[in-house]
Scaffold this motif. Sequence first.
Motif, PDB file in Angstrom:
ATOM      1  N   ARG A  36      39.998  70.066  85.730  1.00  0.00           N
ATOM      2  CA  ARG A  36      40.075  71.005  86.840  1.00  0.00           C
ATOM      3  C   ARG A  36      39.545  70.389  88.132  1.00  0.00           C
ATOM      4  NH1 ARG A  36      41.565  75.831  85.008  1.00  0.00           N
ATOM      5  NH2 ARG A  36      42.799  75.612  86.900  1.00  0.00           N
ATOM      6  N   GLU A  63      39.942  78.977  94.970  1.00  0.00           N
ATOM      7  CA  GLU A  63      40.710  80.148  94.541  1.00  0.00           C
ATOM      8  C   GLU A  63      41.874  79.738  93.643  1.00  0.00           C
ATOM      9  OE1 GLU A  63      40.317  83.552  94.874  1.00  0.00           O
ATOM     10  OE2 GLU A  63      38.316  82.840  95.420  1.00  0.00           O
ATOM     11  N   ILE A  64      42.550  78.662  94.004  1.00  0.00           N
ATOM     12  CA  ILE A  64      43.698  78.194  93.220  1.00  0.00           C
ATOM     13  C   ILE A  64      43.247  77.757  91.827  1.00  0.00           C
ATOM     14  CG2 ILE A  64      45.464  76.382  93.049  1.00  0.00           C
ATOM     15  CD1 ILE A  64      45.624  76.500  96.140  1.00  0.00           C
ATOM     16  N   LYS A 107      41.130  78.902  89.985  1.00  0.00           N
ATOM     17  CA  LYS A 107      40.868  80.039  89.093  1.00  0.00           C
ATOM     18  C   LYS A 107      42.090  80.388  88.242  1.00  0.00           C
ATOM     19  CE  LYS A 107      37.288  82.063  92.035  1.00  0.00           C
ATOM     20  NZ  LYS A 107      36.911  83.203  92.923  1.00  0.00           N
ATOM     21  N   GLN A 108      43.256  79.849  88.636  1.00  0.00           N
ATOM     22  CA  GLN A 108      44.449  80.003  87.809  1.00  0.00           C
ATOM     23  C   GLN A 108      44.330  79.088  86.586  1.00  0.00           C
ATOM     24  OE1 GLN A 108      48.038  79.426  90.192  1.00  0.00           O
ATOM     25  NE2 GLN A 108      46.919  80.032  92.039  1.00  0.00           N
ATOM     26  N   SER A 109      45.254  79.239  85.650  1.00  0.00           N
ATOM     27  CA  SER A 109      45.228  78.389  84.463  1.00  0.00           C
ATOM     28  C   SER A 109      45.542  76.938  84.829  1.00  0.00           C
ATOM     29  CB  SER A 109      46.258  78.876  83.440  1.00  0.00           C
ATOM     30  OG  SER A 109      47.575  78.617  83.900  1.00  0.00           O
ATOM     31  N   TYR A 110      45.105  76.031  83.965  1.00  0.00           N
ATOM     32  CA  TYR A 110      45.383  74.608  84.189  1.00  0.00           C
ATOM     33  C   TYR A 110      46.885  74.373  84.352  1.00  0.00           C
ATOM     34  CZ  TYR A 110      45.872  69.607  83.319  1.00  0.00           C
ATOM     35  OH  TYR A 110      46.217  68.274  83.428  1.00  0.00           O
ATOM     36  N   GLU A 111      47.675  75.006  83.493  1.00  0.00           N
ATOM     37  CA  GLU A 111      49.132  74.811  83.503  1.00  0.00           C
ATOM     38  C   GLU A 111      49.750  75.317  84.806  1.00  0.00           C
ATOM     39  OE1 GLU A 111      47.549  74.422  79.592  1.00  0.00           O
ATOM     40  OE2 GLU A 111      47.383  76.112  81.003  1.00  0.00           O
ATOM     41  N   ASP A 112      49.282  76.460  85.296  1.00  0.00           N
ATOM     42  CA  ASP A 112      49.821  77.006  86.537  1.00  0.00           C
ATOM     43  C   ASP A 112      49.469  76.136  87.735  1.00  0.00           C
ATOM     44  OD1 ASP A 112      51.055  79.119  85.299  1.00  0.00           O
ATOM     45  OD2 ASP A 112      49.440  80.554  85.683  1.00  0.00           O
ATOM     46  N   VAL A 113      48.268  75.604  87.744  1.00  0.00           N
ATOM     47  CA  VAL A 113      47.873  74.732  88.851  1.00  0.00           C
ATOM     48  C   VAL A 113      48.663  73.420  88.798  1.00  0.00           C
ATOM     49  CG1 VAL A 113      45.974  73.503  89.974  1.00  0.00           C
ATOM     50  CG2 VAL A 113      45.581  75.761  88.975  1.00  0.00           C
ATOM     51  N   LYS A 139      51.636  73.002  87.998  1.00  0.00           N
ATOM     52  CA  LYS A 139      52.954  73.224  88.594  1.00  0.00           C
ATOM     53  C   LYS A 139      52.924  73.049  90.105  1.00  0.00           C
ATOM     54  CE  LYS A 139      54.392  76.430  84.940  1.00  0.00           C
ATOM     55  NZ  LYS A 139      54.671  77.857  84.602  1.00  0.00           N
ATOM     56  N   GLN A 140      51.729  73.073  90.670  1.00  0.00           N
ATOM     57  CA  GLN A 140      51.559  72.892  92.108  1.00  0.00           C
ATOM     58  C   GLN A 140      51.168  71.458  92.474  1.00  0.00           C
ATOM     59  OE1 GLN A 140      49.216  76.216  93.939  1.00  0.00           O
ATOM     60  NE2 GLN A 140      49.152  77.030  91.839  1.00  0.00           N
TER      61      GLN A 140
END
Length: 235
Positions: free
Chosen positions: A15, A35-36, A38-44, A46-47
């Motif tokens: 993270r 803030e970003i 705080k999303q899941s590892y997988e969702d981040v 994707k960014q």
Amino acid sequence: MNKTIDEIFKEDPRREAQYCSLLAWYGKTPEEATEIIKQSYEDVDKQVYTNDSVNTAIAKIQEKSSELIGKNKFKAIIEIIVSIHDKWVETNAKKYDRGDVAKSKKQIFQHLPTALIGIDEVAKDLMFLAPFLKYQYGINVGSMQNQPWGAFIPSSEFIEAYNEYVEDFKIQNNLNSDENLLKYLSNVTNEYKALQGNDEVSEKRRIYMQQYENVEVMLNSVKAKNSTFDYGLGV
């Protein structure tokens, strides 16, 4: 109870690598990046698309775990960095074309071996490795500028180890003049395994890198990125 950002990083160093990427590559503020994260590892991912480099770092750390607690730990760290960079080159053939002629030429040096890209570029790979070394081994290889578009600043010990690696690479490949460096770069697509993909895009990258004007661009980039390659002759 909500965890602090430091607690999140210590629990999962991946993270912190993502957090640093958000600052360095996307210009996020520390508050926005927090803030970003705080999303899941997988969702981040994707960014930020850091998973390949992070996984390479994890695998190589496991492979060299015994070396990382020994006196040659920085030599092992350099070897891990080389693996991370090789993986990036291998999986990012399409990035030889940046959609703009000037930008493509400016950044083509990124596809060269680790010893040729310079400490500032290597630091971008080190950003993925540093959190694991810090939390798992207590090894400090540098720190991240905690600001939008911040850079990872390597430690003096890491810089010294990298410079030693560069000097060994120069000796092994007889890179003691502009002429020999130009000759090496002219043949780098055959010598550097990470460039030898079988797909169409990898072939296009090799063709692009073999063009004489781009070999000259790479030569001047190598010399600009690392002063030990400045033989004073120029091309």
